[in-house]
Design a protein around this motif. Structure first.
Motif, PDB file in Angstrom:
ATOM      1  N   GLU A 277       1.113  -1.270  -0.568  1.00 44.06           N
ATOM      2  CA  GLU A 277       0.235   0.015   0.027  1.00 44.06           C
ATOM      3  C   GLU A 277       0.519   1.136   0.023  1.00 44.06           C
ATOM      4  O   GLU A 277       0.695   2.118  -0.617  1.00 44.06           O
ATOM      5  N   ILE A 278       2.425   1.251   1.030  1.00 45.40           N
ATOM      6  CA  ILE A 278       2.640   2.383   0.494  1.00 45.40           C
ATOM      7  C   ILE A 278       3.935   2.672  -0.347  1.00 45.40           C
ATOM      8  O   ILE A 278       3.813   4.086  -0.869  1.00 45.40           O
ATOM      9  N   VAL A 279       4.500   1.471  -0.939  1.00 49.26           N
ATOM     10  CA  VAL A 279       5.355   1.854  -1.982  1.00 49.26           C
ATOM     11  C   VAL A 279       4.697   2.430  -3.358  1.00 49.26           C
ATOM     12  O   VAL A 279       5.310   2.777  -4.545  1.00 49.26           O
ATOM     13  N   SER A 280       3.336   2.019  -3.330  1.00 50.67           N
ATOM     14  CA  SER A 280       2.756   2.648  -4.799  1.00 50.67           C
ATOM     15  C   SER A 280       2.178   3.056  -4.862  1.00 50.67           C
ATOM     16  O   SER A 280       0.544   3.914  -4.989  1.00 50.67           O
ATOM     17  N   LEU A 281       2.134   4.349  -3.036  1.00 50.56           N
ATOM     18  CA  LEU A 281       0.745   5.308  -2.532  1.00 50.56           C
ATOM     19  C   LEU A 281       1.120   6.868  -3.043  1.00 50.56           C
ATOM     20  O   LEU A 281       2.201   7.094  -3.747  1.00 50.56           O
ATOM     21  N   LYS A 282       0.102   6.913  -4.028  1.00 46.31           N
ATOM     22  CA  LYS A 282      -0.080   7.889  -4.596  1.00 46.31           C
ATOM     23  C   LYS A 282      -0.882   9.304  -4.067  1.00 46.31           C
ATOM     24  O   LYS A 282      -1.452  10.209  -2.840  1.00 46.31           O
ATOM     25  N   TRP A 283      -0.407  10.194  -4.690  1.00 44.49           N
ATOM     26  CA  TRP A 283      -0.485  11.896  -3.731  1.00 44.49           C
ATOM     27  C   TRP A 283      -2.016  12.204  -3.728  1.00 44.49           C
ATOM     28  O   TRP A 283      -1.803  12.101  -2.557  1.00 44.49           O
ATOM     29  N   ALA A 284      -2.339  11.588  -4.933  1.00 45.32           N
ATOM     30  CA  ALA A 284      -4.125  11.602  -4.804  1.00 45.32           C
ATOM     31  C   ALA A 284      -4.772  10.881  -3.354  1.00 45.32           C
ATOM     32  O   ALA A 284      -6.013  11.384  -3.640  1.00 45.32           O
ATOM     33  N   TRP A 285      -3.958  10.176  -3.195  1.00 46.70           N
ATOM     34  CA  TRP A 285      -4.957   9.234  -2.028  1.00 46.70           C
ATOM     35  C   TRP A 285      -4.863   9.540  -0.649  1.00 46.70           C
ATOM     36  O   TRP A 285      -5.085   9.051   0.630  1.00 46.70           O
ATOM     37  N   VAL A 286      -3.217  11.170  -0.075  1.00 44.74           N
ATOM     38  CA  VAL A 286      -3.210  11.539   0.729  1.00 44.74           C
ATOM     39  C   VAL A 286      -4.145  12.670   1.186  1.00 44.74           C
ATOM     40  O   VAL A 286      -4.167  13.488   0.305  1.00 44.74           O
ATOM     41  N   PRO A 319       9.776  15.841  -0.617  1.00 53.12           N
ATOM     42  CA  PRO A 319      10.064  16.907  -1.796  1.00 53.12           C
ATOM     43  C   PRO A 319       9.287  16.000  -2.956  1.00 53.12           C
ATOM     44  O   PRO A 319       9.085  14.739  -3.119  1.00 53.12           O
ATOM     45  N   ARG A 320       8.168  16.573  -3.833  1.00 52.23           N
ATOM     46  CA  ARG A 320       7.539  16.317  -4.631  1.00 52.23           C
ATOM     47  C   ARG A 320       7.875  16.373  -6.396  1.00 52.23           C
ATOM     48  O   ARG A 320       8.331  17.339  -6.509  1.00 52.23           O
TER      49      ARG A 320
END
Length: 434
Positions: A277-286, A319-320
């Motif tokens: 879940e974390i290694v593929s996490l996207k900013w849109a899901w935060v 950083p993004r």
């Protein structure tokens, strides 16, 4: 003319059987006797380069011998089933003697008398799918449609590494419980856990084969005892977490290790989330406003993971990278970090935690929550457990604060019991002063 309309040495009997005539004869002699299929007689038969040659036994109607143009000779039985004449091959002459062929013919014809159709049964057996073919259908029609990509890869690996090498060429309908048990024991000698996973995988495949009409009867994987599995869970103590933090800080200064990999490890421990879940996490899901992650899809479906202030702060400081939607980006443009196993192994070894897995960080979060007095339903809700039994593994840790509370009360009672009461004596006649 023979039964197929071709010219040959022989005659068609009233029963529909074609009998060979003696070599050189064109008519039946008066004393002609239908031949008994003996080794000497069969050895004397010569092949016809243009067509099959047939001869039938005089003692057992239905038993015959066929000679192919190549010279190959095979025993067979002829019978009628469902209004049609059918033939079923018994086996090659040479491997079988006439007496052995006659015994097998007797069994087959007895089966026909009881309504069986050995020819059709044999054809179905020849057409039956193999375990390897079933595996391909399982992956394309079940795993690829109903499972996550990671689960599909795991199933494919089990099929290719364990199932196909041992059972791939076996016909589905011919697979026995003894075959499955033998493979399970063979794999289990070195990797008992993989043996159990393989058995479960094969059982699902065969269950689907029954549903798809590819096999009949019970699943041969039933009633096979699994190997005992020792739980590999490890909970980091507070001191071990401290050593891990020091190792993360030290490794972070090493240019060989991605800072995003270090951040991902920290975030795993702070959130209790799964590695995938974390290694593929996207900013849109935060969601910073709600202090949580909103995962559109996970192992258990759509999932919300509440985050501590420390976890939110960690994400806020990351950083993004322009063009990359992932929270923990990898070296390839637009791709996630993927595998952080190498970074984790360096960190855990530096922290003196050999053998500790990334997944143990999730267990450690749960153990800390239980020790802090959180209830098991609350812990299960945060971790996204769908079954209470999954969270129950932490029940012994949840008792710690209760024991502490019991000790506190017990100490107070013990202290009270140990004190001697002090009484004030009042003499008779004395008045209490106002």
């Amino acid at each position: 003319m023979n039964p197929h309309g071709h010219k040959a040495r022989g005659i068609l009997s009233p029963r529909g059987h074609y009998y060979l005539l003696p070599r050189g004869s064109t008519q039946l002699p008066r004393d002609f006797i239908m031949p008994k299929l003996t080794k000497r007689f069969i050895d004397s038969l010569s092949p016809d380069p243009k067509r099959d040659v047939w001869a039938w036994d005089s003692e057992m109607p239905g038993l015959g011998i066929r000679v192919k143009p190549s010279g190959r000779k095979s025993y067979l039985v002829q019978y009628r089933s469902e209004g049609r004449t059918r033939r079923c091959t018994i086996g090659p002459h040479g491997s079988l003697t006439p007496a052995a062929a006659r015994r097998q013919a007797k069994v087959l014809l007895a089966n026909v008398a009881q309504g069986g159709n050995p020819s059709q049964k044999r054809k179905e057996k020849l057409k039956a799918s193999t375990i390897a073919e079933l595996g391909r259908r399982y992956l394309s029609e079940h795993a690829a449609v109903k499972k996550k990509a990671s689960s599909y890869k795991r199933d494919k690996r089990l099929i290719e590494r364990f199932i196909n090498p041992h059972l791939g060429s076996h016909k589905i309908n011919a697979l026995t419980r003894a075959d499955v048990a033998r493979v399970h024991n063979t794999i289990g000698q070195d990797t008992p856990i993989q043996a159990n996973r393989t058995l479960a995988m094969l059982s699902k495949m065969l269950t689907l084969a029954i549903q798809w009409g590819l096999m009949q009867g019970d699943n041969p994987c039933k009633h096979i005892e699994r190997f005992k599995e020792r739980k590999r869970e490890h909970y980091l103590s507070t001191k071990e977490i401290g050593r891990l933090g020091a190792a993360l800080s030290k490794t972070e200064k090493n240019s060989r290790t991605s800072p995003y990999a270090i951040a991902a490890i920290r975030f795993l421990l702070l959130s209790g989330a799964m590695v995938g879940e974390i290694v593929s996490l996207k900013w849109a899901w935060v969601s910073f406003e709600r202090s949580c992650l909103v995962l559109p899809d996970s192992k258990t479906g759509k999932k919300i993971i509440p985050l501590a202030a420390s976890a939110i702060e960690l994400l806020a400081t990351l950083p993004r990278i322009a063009g990359n939607p992932h929270v923990f980006p990898g070296t390839k443009f637009g791709k996630p970090i993927g595998d952080i196993k190498g970074a984790w192994e360096r960190v855990r070894d530096l922290a003196g935690l050999p053998g500790t897995r990334l997944h143990d960080l999730r267990h450690s979060w749960a153990s800390q929550a239980a020790a802090a007095g959180l209830s098991l339903p609350i812990i299960g809700a945060v971790l996204g457990h769908t079954e209470p039994a999954t969270t129950a593994r932490y029940s012994h840790l949840a008792n710690d604060p209760l024991i502490a509370a019991a000790n506190l009360v017990g100490d107070k009672i013990t202290e009270a019991l140990s004190k001697e009461p002090t009484e004030k004596v009042v003499k008779l006649g004395e008045r209490r002063e106002k």
